[in-house]
Scaffold this active site. Structure first.
Site, PDB file in Angstrom:
ATOM      1  N   GLU A  25       0.826  -1.220   0.000  1.00 13.49           N
ATOM      2  CA  GLU A  25       0.000   0.000   0.000  1.00 13.49           C
ATOM      3  C   GLU A  25       0.858   1.269   0.000  1.00 13.49           C
ATOM      4  O   GLU A  25       2.045   1.230   0.340  1.00 13.49           O
ATOM      5  CB  GLU A  25      -0.950   0.005   1.194  1.00 13.49           C
ATOM      6  CG  GLU A  25      -0.253   0.019   2.548  1.00 13.49           C
ATOM      7  CD  GLU A  25      -1.140   0.539   3.682  1.00 13.49           C
ATOM      8  OE1 GLU A  25      -1.639   1.681   3.574  1.00 13.49           O
ATOM      9  OE2 GLU A  25      -1.318  -0.197   4.671  1.00 13.49           O
ATOM     10  N   LYS A 160      -3.050  -1.714  15.705  1.00 11.96           N
ATOM     11  CA  LYS A 160      -2.593  -0.956  16.872  1.00 11.96           C
ATOM     12  C   LYS A 160      -3.726  -0.811  17.865  1.00 11.96           C
ATOM     13  O   LYS A 160      -4.894  -0.740  17.485  1.00 11.96           O
ATOM     14  CB  LYS A 160      -2.151   0.439  16.430  1.00 11.96           C
ATOM     15  CG  LYS A 160      -0.882   0.448  15.609  1.00 11.96           C
ATOM     16  CD  LYS A 160      -0.294   1.848  15.591  1.00 11.96           C
ATOM     17  CE  LYS A 160       1.031   1.857  14.854  1.00 11.96           C
ATOM     18  NZ  LYS A 160       0.915   2.200  13.438  1.00 11.96           N
TER      19      LYS A 160
HETATM   20  N1  PSU Z   1      -2.637   1.503  10.822  1.00 16.35           N
HETATM   21  C1  PSU Z   1      -1.301   1.561  10.928  1.00 16.35           C
HETATM   22  N2  PSU Z   1      -0.581   2.139   9.938  1.00 16.35           N
HETATM   23  C2  PSU Z   1      -1.193   2.669   8.821  1.00 16.35           C
HETATM   24  C3  PSU Z   1      -2.614   2.596   8.700  1.00 16.35           C
HETATM   25  C4  PSU Z   1      -3.288   2.004   9.736  1.00 16.35           C
HETATM   26  O1  PSU Z   1      -0.750   1.110  11.916  1.00 16.35           O
HETATM   27  O2  PSU Z   1      -0.505   3.204   7.936  1.00 16.35           O
HETATM   28  C5  PSU Z   1      -3.292   3.148   7.472  1.00 16.35           C
HETATM   29  C6  PSU Z   1      -3.587   2.021   6.461  1.00 16.35           C
HETATM   30  O3  PSU Z   1      -3.476   2.545   5.159  1.00 16.35           O
HETATM   31  C7  PSU Z   1      -5.031   1.685   6.760  1.00 16.35           C
HETATM   32  C8  PSU Z   1      -5.586   3.040   7.074  1.00 16.35           C
HETATM   33  O4  PSU Z   1      -5.712   1.072   5.680  1.00 16.35           O
HETATM   34  O5  PSU Z   1      -4.570   3.684   7.820  1.00 16.35           O
HETATM   35  C9  PSU Z   1      -6.904   2.968   7.848  1.00 16.35           C
HETATM   36  O6  PSU Z   1      -7.454   4.245   7.920  1.00 16.35           O
HETATM   37  P1  PSU Z   1      -8.948   4.412   8.517  1.00 16.35           P
HETATM   38  O7  PSU Z   1      -8.845   4.076   9.960  1.00 16.35           O
HETATM   39  O8  PSU Z   1      -9.270   5.857   8.279  1.00 16.35           O
HETATM   40  O9  PSU Z   1      -9.822   3.479   7.764  1.00 16.35           O
END
Ligand code: PSU
Ligand code: MN
Length: 306
Positions: A25, A160
């Site tokens: 990603e 996390k």
């Molecule tokens: N959690 C992490 N590192 C990240 C992300 C999440 O520890 O880089 C990023 C990933 O791209 C994940 C996104 O798909 O955040 C999720 O965002 P949201 O909670 O807005 O869906």
């Protein structure tokens, strides 16, 4: 083929020849880590995948084109632009393509574009999930919905504790997403190998992962699979120090009214600042660990499937 999709020649050739390919990603580059470590990590991850005999395909949106496979220059561009690039989830794809804009792909959009390109394996750090307090905010990452609908195996280090991990597992169960633990029965919590929660199944080899994914496809069940691979022992962090930083970051977000797509990048950046460089090093190492497992699994899948 989708008229908005550009598959890098090397990736296209690998797919046509039935060689293993691993998707990566770009939000982790632009929003997940600071420059220049983000670019260095992204390039190293590609190198690790190659060393394990697979072809890497970093995914992003550039000028309204869905890219399966980036050049090192394009990776540098995403790393440098950082959070000024739009974080693109499923709901953003059509408008970004229509307008010819750039977008950093999250787990959700990386799965979508990987699947369009014919890539079944995807390595990352952590996924989005059910946020703490979601019973009021309804903040549930689109990543979980995507895992329920798109047939890609996502290899991560768990999630996390900025999230409610128990509710995240409940949501995945409701939506029929298998959660596999690599060499463990316990769900890993990103920086830490422990969460006190159980995965659905423990799996001990890339072959076993490949076999399970193959059967899920043969059964026509649709949807993805989540592999949680614990951070290597040597890089795991002290649970209480991390938890304190996370609690503080969550409190700050609440106080400042951060919400929507901003909250995850906000929490990631605060946790990193509050824990100093240690957490960044751990984050980088667990991504490398996941890249290696994804490449081995993609390779094993060619064996089972081909
Ligand atoms: N959690 C992490 N590192 C990240 C992300 C999440 O520890 O880089 C990023 C990933 O791209 C994940 C996104 O798909 O955040 C999720 O965002 P949201 O909670 O807005 O869906
Ligand atoms: Mn959200």
């Amino acid at each position: 083929m989708n008229q908005y999709l550009d598959i890098k020649p090397e990736v296209r050739e690998a797919l046509a020849a039935g060689k293993p390919v691993v998707a990566l990603e770009s939000t982790i580059i632009s929003h997940g880590m600071p420059y220049p470590q983000n670019v260095e990590t992204a390039l190293n991850v590609e190198k690790i995948i190659r060393e394990h005999g697979a072809v890497p395909a970093t995914i992003a949106i550039i000028g309204g084109r869905l890219k399966a496979g980036l050049t090192p220059e394009e990776i540098e561009y995403f790393g440098k632009k950082g959070t000024t690039i739009a974080k693109a989830s499923r709901r953003d794809l059509a408008v970004l393509c229509a307008r010819g804009e750039d977008g950093a792909t999250t787990v959700t959009t990386t799965m979508i574009i990987a699947h369009m390109a014919g890539i079944s394996f995807f390595a990352t750090g952590g996924i989005g999930g059910v946020h703490r307090g979601a019973e009021k905010t309804m903040d549930i990452s689109a990543d979980l919905e995507e895992l329920a609908r798109t047939p890609v195996m996502v290899i991560c280090a768990g999630a996390k504790a900025i999230l409610d991990l128990r509710l995240t597992l409940e949501y995945l169960e409701t939506h029929g997403v298998p959660v596999l633990g690599y060499g463990t029965e316990e769900l890993p919590a990103f920086y830490s190998r422990h969460s006190g929660l159980k995965v659905d199944y423990r799996v001990d080899s890339p072959e076993e992962l490949a076999e399970a994914f193959c059967v899920q496809k043969e059964l026509g069940l649709g949807g993805g699979m989540l592999v949680t691979n614990p951070i290597p022992e040597a890089y795991a962090m002290d649970g209480t120090a991390i938890d304190r930083a996370i609690d503080q970051a969550v409190r700050e977000a609440e106080k400042q009214g951060v919400r929507g797509k901003e909250i995850t990048p906000f929490l990631l950046a605060r946790v990193k600042d509050l824990t100093g460089g240690d957490s960044l090093e751990s984050n980088i190492r667990l991504v490398y660990n996941n890249a290696a497992l994804a490449a081995e699994t993609a390779k094993a899948y060619q064996g089972v499937n081909g």
